[in-house]
Design an enzyme around this catalytic site. Structure first.
Site, PDB file in Angstrom:
ATOM      1  N   LYS A   1      44.041  37.712  52.146  1.00  0.00           N
ATOM      2  CA  LYS A   1      43.090  37.802  53.256  1.00  0.00           C
ATOM      3  C   LYS A   1      42.856  39.261  53.687  1.00  0.00           C
ATOM      4  O   LYS A   1      41.798  39.593  54.202  1.00  0.00           O
ATOM      5  CB  LYS A   1      43.580  36.998  54.467  1.00  0.00           C
ATOM      6  CG  LYS A   1      43.854  35.518  54.221  1.00  0.00           C
ATOM      7  CD  LYS A   1      42.585  34.711  54.112  1.00  0.00           C
ATOM      8  CE  LYS A   1      42.821  33.203  54.215  1.00  0.00           C
ATOM      9  NZ  LYS A   1      43.686  32.639  53.161  1.00  0.00           N
TER      10      LYS A   1
HETATM   11  C1  LIG Z   1      43.588  31.529  52.395  1.00  0.00           C
HETATM   12  C2  LIG Z   1      44.503  31.324  51.257  1.00  0.00           C
HETATM   13  C3  LIG Z   1      44.144  30.550  50.132  1.00  0.00           C
HETATM   14  C4  LIG Z   1      42.824  29.804  50.033  1.00  0.00           C
HETATM   15  O1  LIG Z   1      41.725  30.693  49.921  1.00  0.00           O
HETATM   16  P1  LIG Z   1      40.227  30.155  50.221  1.00  0.00           P
HETATM   17  O2  LIG Z   1      39.394  31.381  50.202  1.00  0.00           O
HETATM   18  O3  LIG Z   1      40.293  29.529  51.582  1.00  0.00           O
HETATM   19  O4  LIG Z   1      39.883  29.180  49.162  1.00  0.00           O
HETATM   20  C5  LIG Z   1      45.048  30.453  49.086  1.00  0.00           C
HETATM   21  N1  LIG Z   1      46.260  31.053  49.152  1.00  0.00           N
HETATM   22  C6  LIG Z   1      46.640  31.802  50.212  1.00  0.00           C
HETATM   23  C7  LIG Z   1      47.982  32.422  50.214  1.00  0.00           C
HETATM   24  C8  LIG Z   1      45.777  31.968  51.309  1.00  0.00           C
HETATM   25  O5  LIG Z   1      46.165  32.696  52.354  1.00  0.00           O
END
Ligand SMILES: *Cc1c(COP(=O)(O)O)cnc(C)c1O
Length: 475
Positions: free
Chosen positions: A113
């Site tokens: 993120k």
């Molecule tokens: C947010 C997240 C995901 C999922 O990603 P999306 O963009 O919502 O599909 C997968 N793994 C981790 C560790 C995340 O923080």
């Protein structure tokens, strides 16, 4: 470049506007009017760039209203070595059997993120400063989004963050990361109840236009288009690094596949963007956990989102999503970018709770290259264990879901990337259970576990939330 709504009810707007606004006013999602495209030579010209330089070159195709010099500065700051100490920002790590991890978790909160949120932090602060405005971001988190947002905005004077988290539902590490922040503009609110309660309060605030306007309320959730565009950059980076050692001829016929551990369909949508922009991605493989609504969609063409009560709490919690909002952007594309068709289909979804798009299955697989699979608790435990035993590399449970599904889709001669979406240290307990060793926690982060925590406890009560925001919002 202008931005429009998937449902057709929005006056075309600039990149800066959609950064701040998030959702389209007609309830749809914002998409670029047309997708930019780079040909082979144009992509070759990006080969020598550093990660922040590459980000500026890709993002300028979207952020045409931000001067190029400014955009370069924003990207240099977002992807600085202070934020991403690892050489090259996004490392590639081969783990055998034609699989390579793309390391997206080198940022301050150890999850991918950060890749988008650090850019958003710089870009939103820039736009606010230009306009002499401020923003109070209200969000809800069950883990990674909240900390990434707080670390991206903690030092931005025109932005305050109010982050709701369900009391007692986050890991000690996630709590320490968020609650140890001391900036007066960062407000951690631990609310009684579950994530969906917090989410319901947010929705109520977001539709109260008067409250929203009076307190300059904004959001940086995963439907913010700025996040998707910033995420498309690392697919270009991956292609360039995979082909560095190849001849020109080999590069011209090169293709690779990517597996993406998915929840809200944001990360993999960025891969779809990159593919539309000219990156030679052969297969985009979606890895789901037990909450496998999207795996079903890509296998059968039936989209059947589930209620939050039917969403399982799993050992890859950031993928526990049963209604992936970003899918609307892809379905818009699938229906020929026709807002009337999209609106009709979404009405049907609201009325009946499901969609049958099986007539488009051939396009899903062959035109767009999607494939999918599901990984369950036992699969991720087994995968963490055997990748550790064969390579010494520890995976977090989300990346392990990716590796499990990637192995089912490897084709001879086609390199397969798996996006590493978090560091194992974030999920130490399950990693220790699976591999028999504890992941290393960086010293700086270990210290956070003992730091004083700053968090306001609140009843599951919307009036209390409104009062707290009204009293503490930037104005
Ligand atoms: C947010 C997240 C995901 C999922 O990603 P999306 O963009 O919502 O599909 C997968 N793994 C981790 C560790 C995340 O923080």
């Amino acid at each position: 470049m202008q931005y429009v709504s998937t449902r057709g009810g929005m006056t075309p707007a600039s990149f800066s506007d959609v950064l701040i606004e998030g959702l389209a006013p007609d309830g749809g999602l914002v998409v670029p009017e047309r997708m930019p495209h780079l040909d082979f030579d144009e992509i070759e010209n990006l080969r020598k760039l550093t990660y922040p330089q590459l980000a500026a070159q890709i993002l300028r195709l979207f952020a045409t209203d931000i001067p190029r010099e400014t955009l370069s500065e924003l990207c240099e700051r977002a992807y600085s070595s202070a934020n991403f100490p690892t050489e090259g920002v996004v490392p590639l790590k081969p783990i055998g059997d034609d699989l390579t991890l793309l390391g997206l978790s080198e940022g301050p909160t150890l999850a991918f993120k950060d890749m988008a949120m650090q850019f958003l932090g710089q870009a939103i602060e820039h736009v606010l400063e230009q306009r002499g405005e401020h923003l109070n971001i209200v969000g809800a988190t069950s883990g990674d989004t909240g900390s990434a947002a707080e670390y991206a905005f903690r030092d931005k004077p025109n932005v305050a963050v109010f982050m709701l988290s369900p009391q007692g539902r986050m890991s000690p590490f996630q709590r320490a990361q968020m609650y140890s922040l001391t900036e007066p503009t960062i407000h951690n609110i631990a609310m009684e109840g579950v994530f969906d309660d917090a989410q319901a309060h947010l929705k109520a605030l977001a539709t109260d236009l008067e409250f929203k306007k009076r307190h300059s309320i904004g959001a940086v959730n995963s439907i913010n288009l700025g996040r998707v565009t910033a995420q498309s950059v690392y697919y270009f980076w991956a292609y360039l690094r995979l082909t560095d050692a190849l001849s020109d001829d080999q590069r011209e016929s090169f293709e690779f596949s990517v597996t993406v551990p998915s929840g809200n369909f944001g990360n993999i949508l960025a891969g779809h963007f990159a593919q539309q922009m000219g990156v030679p991605i052969r297969r985009l493989v979606l890895a789901a956990n037990e909450n496998n609504v999207l795996d079903e969609f890509f296998r059968t063409g039936a989209y059947r989102p589930r209620a939050s009560a039917e969403t399982h709490a799993t050992s890859s919690p950031s993928m526990d999503i049963s209604r992936a909002s970003n899918i609307e952007r892809f379905i818009f594309e699938l229906l020929g970018r026709d807002p009337e068709k999209l609106s009709a289909v979404w009405k049907q979804l609201d009325d009946t709770g499901e969609l049958d798009l099986s007539e488009h299955l051939d396009d899903l697989h062959n035109k767009y290259g999607f494939a999918s699979g599901t990984s369950r608790h036992d699969d991720r435990i087994a995968t963490i264990g055997d990748v550790y035993r064969s390579t010494g590399v520890l995976l977090d449970p989300h990346t392990a879901d990716g590796v499990k599904v990637a192995r089912e889709h490897v084709e001879a001669g086609v390199p397969m990337l798996v996006l590493e979406t978090a560091k194992p240290a974030k999920f130490a307990e399950i990693v220790r259970e699976a591999a028999g060793v504890a992941p290393e926690v960086p010293a700086e982060l270990a210290k956070l576990l003992d730091a004083p925590q700053h968090v306001v406890k609140m009843a599951n009560d919307e009036e209390a939330l409104r009062a707290y925001i009204a009293e503490n919002a930037l104005s």
